[in-house]
Each structure stands twice: as C-alpha cells, then as structure tokens.
Design a protein around this motif. Structure first.
Motif, PDB file in Angstrom:
ATOM      1  N   MET A  98       0.845  -1.176   0.000  1.00  0.00           N
ATOM      2  CA  MET A  98       0.000   0.000   0.000  1.00  0.00           C
ATOM      3  C   MET A  98       0.894   1.243   0.000  1.00  0.00           C
ATOM      4  SD  MET A  98      -2.787   1.252   2.905  1.00  0.00           S
ATOM      5  CE  MET A  98      -3.829  -0.163   2.767  1.00  0.00           C
ATOM      6  N   SER A  99       0.582   2.177  -0.873  1.00  0.00           N
ATOM      7  CA  SER A  99       1.354   3.411  -0.939  1.00  0.00           C
ATOM      8  C   SER A  99       1.019   4.303   0.257  1.00  0.00           C
ATOM      9  CB  SER A  99       1.026   4.157  -2.236  1.00  0.00           C
ATOM     10  OG  SER A  99       1.592   5.451  -2.213  1.00  0.00           O
ATOM     11  N   THR A 100       2.025   4.939   0.799  1.00  0.00           N
ATOM     12  CA  THR A 100       1.802   5.842   1.933  1.00  0.00           C
ATOM     13  C   THR A 100       1.772   7.303   1.503  1.00  0.00           C
ATOM     14  OG1 THR A 100       4.162   5.841   2.436  1.00  0.00           O
ATOM     15  CG2 THR A 100       2.790   4.246   3.620  1.00  0.00           C
ATOM     16  N   LYS A 101       1.708   7.554   0.202  1.00  0.00           N
ATOM     17  CA  LYS A 101       1.608   8.925  -0.297  1.00  0.00           C
ATOM     18  C   LYS A 101       0.138   9.313  -0.403  1.00  0.00           C
ATOM     19  CE  LYS A 101       5.793  10.387  -1.283  1.00  0.00           C
ATOM     20  NZ  LYS A 101       6.390  11.448  -0.532  1.00  0.00           N
ATOM     21  N   THR A 102      -0.259  10.253   0.414  1.00  0.00           N
ATOM     22  CA  THR A 102      -1.617  10.804   0.388  1.00  0.00           C
ATOM     23  C   THR A 102      -1.483  12.316   0.557  1.00  0.00           C
ATOM     24  OG1 THR A 102      -1.924  10.738   2.789  1.00  0.00           O
ATOM     25  CG2 THR A 102      -2.529   8.725   1.562  1.00  0.00           C
ATOM     26  N   PRO A 103      -2.537  13.067   0.306  1.00  0.00           N
ATOM     27  CA  PRO A 103      -2.464  14.498   0.590  1.00  0.00           C
ATOM     28  C   PRO A 103      -2.079  14.768   2.047  1.00  0.00           C
ATOM     29  CG  PRO A 103      -4.369  14.051  -0.781  1.00  0.00           C
ATOM     30  CD  PRO A 103      -3.800  12.718  -0.380  1.00  0.00           C
ATOM     31  N   ALA A 104      -2.506  13.889   2.963  1.00  0.00           N
ATOM     32  CA  ALA A 104      -2.184  14.059   4.390  1.00  0.00           C
ATOM     33  C   ALA A 104      -0.683  13.921   4.622  1.00  0.00           C
ATOM     34  CB  ALA A 104      -2.949  13.041   5.233  1.00  0.00           C
ATOM     35  N   THR A 105      -0.075  12.851   4.110  1.00  0.00           N
ATOM     36  CA  THR A 105       1.362  12.651   4.339  1.00  0.00           C
ATOM     37  C   THR A 105       2.178  13.698   3.588  1.00  0.00           C
ATOM     38  OG1 THR A 105       1.514  10.985   2.573  1.00  0.00           O
ATOM     39  CG2 THR A 105       1.140  10.177   4.828  1.00  0.00           C
ATOM     40  N   GLN A 106       1.688  14.112   2.435  1.00  0.00           N
ATOM     41  CA  GLN A 106       2.397  15.167   1.700  1.00  0.00           C
ATOM     42  C   GLN A 106       2.382  16.480   2.474  1.00  0.00           C
ATOM     43  OE1 GLN A 106       0.284  14.871  -2.024  1.00  0.00           O
ATOM     44  NE2 GLN A 106       1.780  13.432  -2.876  1.00  0.00           N
ATOM     45  N   MET A 107       1.263  16.787   3.130  1.00  0.00           N
ATOM     46  CA  MET A 107       1.179  18.003   3.947  1.00  0.00           C
ATOM     47  C   MET A 107       2.157  17.920   5.115  1.00  0.00           C
ATOM     48  SD  MET A 107      -2.110  19.551   5.933  1.00  0.00           S
ATOM     49  CE  MET A 107      -2.054  21.156   6.724  1.00  0.00           C
ATOM     50  N   LEU A 108       2.223  16.764   5.764  1.00  0.00           N
ATOM     51  CA  LEU A 108       3.147  16.592   6.890  1.00  0.00           C
ATOM     52  C   LEU A 108       4.594  16.710   6.437  1.00  0.00           C
ATOM     53  CD1 LEU A 108       1.341  13.668   8.753  1.00  0.00           C
ATOM     54  CD2 LEU A 108       1.446  16.074   9.457  1.00  0.00           C
ATOM     55  N   GLU A 109       4.919  16.113   5.296  1.00  0.00           N
ATOM     56  CA  GLU A 109       6.289  16.211   4.760  1.00  0.00           C
ATOM     57  C   GLU A 109       6.638  17.662   4.428  1.00  0.00           C
ATOM     58  OE1 GLU A 109       6.188  13.468   1.472  1.00  0.00           O
ATOM     59  OE2 GLU A 109       6.504  11.735   2.781  1.00  0.00           O
ATOM     60  N   LYS A 110       5.709  18.350   3.777  1.00  0.00           N
ATOM     61  CA  LYS A 110       5.949  19.748   3.409  1.00  0.00           C
ATOM     62  C   LYS A 110       6.183  20.616   4.642  1.00  0.00           C
ATOM     63  CE  LYS A 110       4.080  23.512   0.665  1.00  0.00           C
ATOM     64  NZ  LYS A 110       2.969  24.014  -0.130  1.00  0.00           N
ATOM     65  N   ILE A 170     -10.810   9.695   6.693  1.00  0.00           N
ATOM     66  CA  ILE A 170     -10.705  11.158   6.764  1.00  0.00           C
ATOM     67  C   ILE A 170      -9.595  11.541   7.733  1.00  0.00           C
ATOM     68  CG2 ILE A 170     -11.862  13.301   7.449  1.00  0.00           C
ATOM     69  CD1 ILE A 170     -14.458  12.133   6.339  1.00  0.00           C
ATOM     70  N   SER A 171      -8.726  12.393   7.267  1.00  0.00           N
ATOM     71  CA  SER A 171      -7.609  12.897   8.053  1.00  0.00           C
ATOM     72  C   SER A 171      -7.778  14.403   8.259  1.00  0.00           C
ATOM     73  CB  SER A 171      -6.298  12.637   7.297  1.00  0.00           C
ATOM     74  OG  SER A 171      -5.196  13.173   8.007  1.00  0.00           O
ATOM     75  N   PRO A 172      -7.279  14.938   9.366  1.00  0.00           N
ATOM     76  CA  PRO A 172      -7.319  16.390   9.532  1.00  0.00           C
ATOM     77  C   PRO A 172      -6.257  17.089   8.672  1.00  0.00           C
ATOM     78  CG  PRO A 172      -6.218  15.401  11.406  1.00  0.00           C
ATOM     79  CD  PRO A 172      -6.727  14.268  10.547  1.00  0.00           C
ATOM     80  N   PHE A 173      -5.362  16.316   8.088  1.00  0.00           N
ATOM     81  CA  PHE A 173      -4.266  16.861   7.285  1.00  0.00           C
ATOM     82  C   PHE A 173      -4.584  16.745   5.795  1.00  0.00           C
ATOM     83  CE2 PHE A 173      -2.398  14.332  10.856  1.00  0.00           C
ATOM     84  CZ  PHE A 173      -2.205  15.394  11.717  1.00  0.00           C
ATOM     85  N   GLY A 174      -4.266  17.780   5.041  1.00  0.00           N
ATOM     86  CA  GLY A 174      -4.369  17.726   3.590  1.00  0.00           C
ATOM     87  C   GLY A 174      -5.780  17.645   3.052  1.00  0.00           C
ATOM     88  N   GLN A 175      -6.731  18.184   3.779  1.00  0.00           N
ATOM     89  CA  GLN A 175      -8.111  18.163   3.296  1.00  0.00           C
ATOM     90  C   GLN A 175      -8.254  19.075   2.075  1.00  0.00           C
ATOM     91  OE1 GLN A 175     -10.771  19.093   6.532  1.00  0.00           O
ATOM     92  NE2 GLN A 175     -10.277  17.203   7.632  1.00  0.00           N
ATOM     93  N   ARG A 176      -9.157  18.699   1.190  1.00  0.00           N
ATOM     94  CA  ARG A 176      -9.400  19.469  -0.046  1.00  0.00           C
ATOM     95  C   ARG A 176      -9.752  20.919   0.294  1.00  0.00           C
ATOM     96  NH1 ARG A 176     -13.450  16.499  -3.299  1.00  0.00           N
ATOM     97  NH2 ARG A 176     -11.628  15.370  -4.021  1.00  0.00           N
ATOM     98  N   LYS A 177     -10.684  21.112   1.227  1.00  0.00           N
ATOM     99  CA  LYS A 177     -11.050  22.457   1.672  1.00  0.00           C
ATOM    100  C   LYS A 177     -10.695  22.552   3.150  1.00  0.00           C
ATOM    101  CE  LYS A 177     -14.867  25.760   1.794  1.00  0.00           C
ATOM    102  NZ  LYS A 177     -14.708  26.275   3.130  1.00  0.00           N
ATOM    103  N   ARG A 178      -9.718  23.339   3.455  1.00  0.00           N
ATOM    104  CA  ARG A 178      -9.268  23.475   4.840  1.00  0.00           C
ATOM    105  C   ARG A 178     -10.334  24.182   5.673  1.00  0.00           C
ATOM    106  NH1 ARG A 178      -3.179  25.091   6.407  1.00  0.00           N
ATOM    107  NH2 ARG A 178      -3.381  24.781   8.637  1.00  0.00           N
ATOM    108  N   CYS A 179     -10.593  23.648   6.848  1.00  0.00           N
ATOM    109  CA  CYS A 179     -11.565  24.271   7.738  1.00  0.00           C
ATOM    110  C   CYS A 179     -10.995  24.292   9.153  1.00  0.00           C
ATOM    111  CB  CYS A 179     -12.912  23.551   7.666  1.00  0.00           C
ATOM    112  SG  CYS A 179     -12.867  21.817   8.055  1.00  0.00           S
ATOM    113  N   PRO A 180     -11.569  25.099  10.036  1.00  0.00           N
ATOM    114  CA  PRO A 180     -11.057  25.181  11.403  1.00  0.00           C
ATOM    115  C   PRO A 180     -11.029  23.799  12.054  1.00  0.00           C
ATOM    116  CG  PRO A 180     -12.778  26.825  11.033  1.00  0.00           C
ATOM    117  CD  PRO A 180     -12.753  25.937   9.825  1.00  0.00           C
ATOM    118  N   THR A 181      -9.967  23.550  12.816  1.00  0.00           N
ATOM    119  CA  THR A 181      -9.768  22.243  13.440  1.00  0.00           C
ATOM    120  C   THR A 181      -9.513  22.402  14.931  1.00  0.00           C
ATOM    121  OG1 THR A 181      -8.837  21.392  11.381  1.00  0.00           O
ATOM    122  CG2 THR A 181      -8.361  20.133  13.379  1.00  0.00           C
TER     123      THR A 181
END
Length: 158
Positions: A1-13, A103-114
């Motif tokens: 399974m690939s571990t590249k997701t918008p969430a992991t990319q946000m954390l890496e960035k 669903i992850s709090p990281f790398g969401q399509r539309k960022r909202c208050p967390t």
C-alpha cells in the motif's frame, strides 16, 4: 500500500516527523478508529478519530480519542458557535477529499477550522488517519495541532 496521500504530503511539506502504520481495513466494522486501534495494537486513547461537524452551518473538523464521544455543546463552544451537529458523510467526503473511515485532519481538499480534544495533548505520540482507509500516521500531538493551525480544547462528553 502506498503511503503517499495528501495528508502525508502536507506533513512532509511542513517538515513534521511522523511514521506510518498500516492495517487491514474492515468496512463493516462499526467503530473505525477502534478497529484501527485493535488492528495495530495501540491504546484507543492514543488513536484519534477525525469527525467532521457543522457549527452554525459552517464546516469544522474535530479530532478526539477513538474511545470517546463528542459533546456537541463543547464543540459549538470550541468553535465560537451556538449549535453543532455531525456533518453528513457524503458532504464530509466531498469537502475533505477523503472517504469516511479514511478522513484525516491533514491535507483536506477544503481546509476548515480544526480543534483537537485537549486530553490527547498528554501523550508523547498519537495515531491519526493518514488520509486512506487502513493507513495511520504516528506523530506528536503538538505537531498535529500546529500543522493544522488548530487548537486543543475540551470536546468530549463527560
């Protein structure tokens, strides 16, 4: 399974130190975060679930321990609103870009208050969905709050 997701990319960035844990996701399991905790052998108090809510009609993201339940009164207060309700799952998927159960709090399509439940801040590390069913990220709760631009406030029902 690939571990590249918008969430992991946000954390890496954001240059956040994190690890990944994978497990066999069971779509029929009632408590997805509790299933994850059991599958990876982690304390359910340290495995966090991401729940999308609407406060006074506005989308918001909450993060709390798998073993706890949200207090909608506390959620409304945490986001400075009068009322809160769970977001419809289809709307949550469209808003975040993730499937329910992933669903992850990281790398969401539309960022909202967390807001993270304040109780999770006592741990060295926590486990949070990494943006895909069956994949979790392990990181310091302070880093999780910082990277989302969120806050840590009481959210759970007593």
């Amino acid at each position: 399974m690939s571990t590249k997701t918008p969430a992991t990319q946000m954390l890496e960035k954001a240059k956040v130190a994190f690890g990944t844990r994978e497990y066999d996701y069971n779509p029929g399991h009632e408590g997805k975060a509790l299933q994850a905790a059991e599958a990876i052998g982690a304390d359910p108090a340290r495995v966090l679930k991401t729940l999308m809510v609407e406060v006074d009609g506005k989308p918001c993201c909450t993060v709390l321990a798998a073993s706890h339940t949200l207090s909608m009164k506390r959620v409304a207060s945490a986001f400075g609103g009068k009322s809160a309700e769970m977001m419809d799952p289809v709307k949550a998927e469209r808003l975040t870009g993730y499937h329910t159960g992933g669903i992850s709090p990281f790398g969401q399509r539309k960022r909202c208050p967390t807001v993270f439940d304040a109780g999770v801040m006592e741990f060295d590390t926590v486990v949070i969905n990494g943006g895909k069913r069956g994949m979790m990220v392990v990181l310091a709760p302070a880093d999780a709050v910082a990277v989302t631009g969120g806050k840590a406030l009481p959210l759970i029902a007593e």
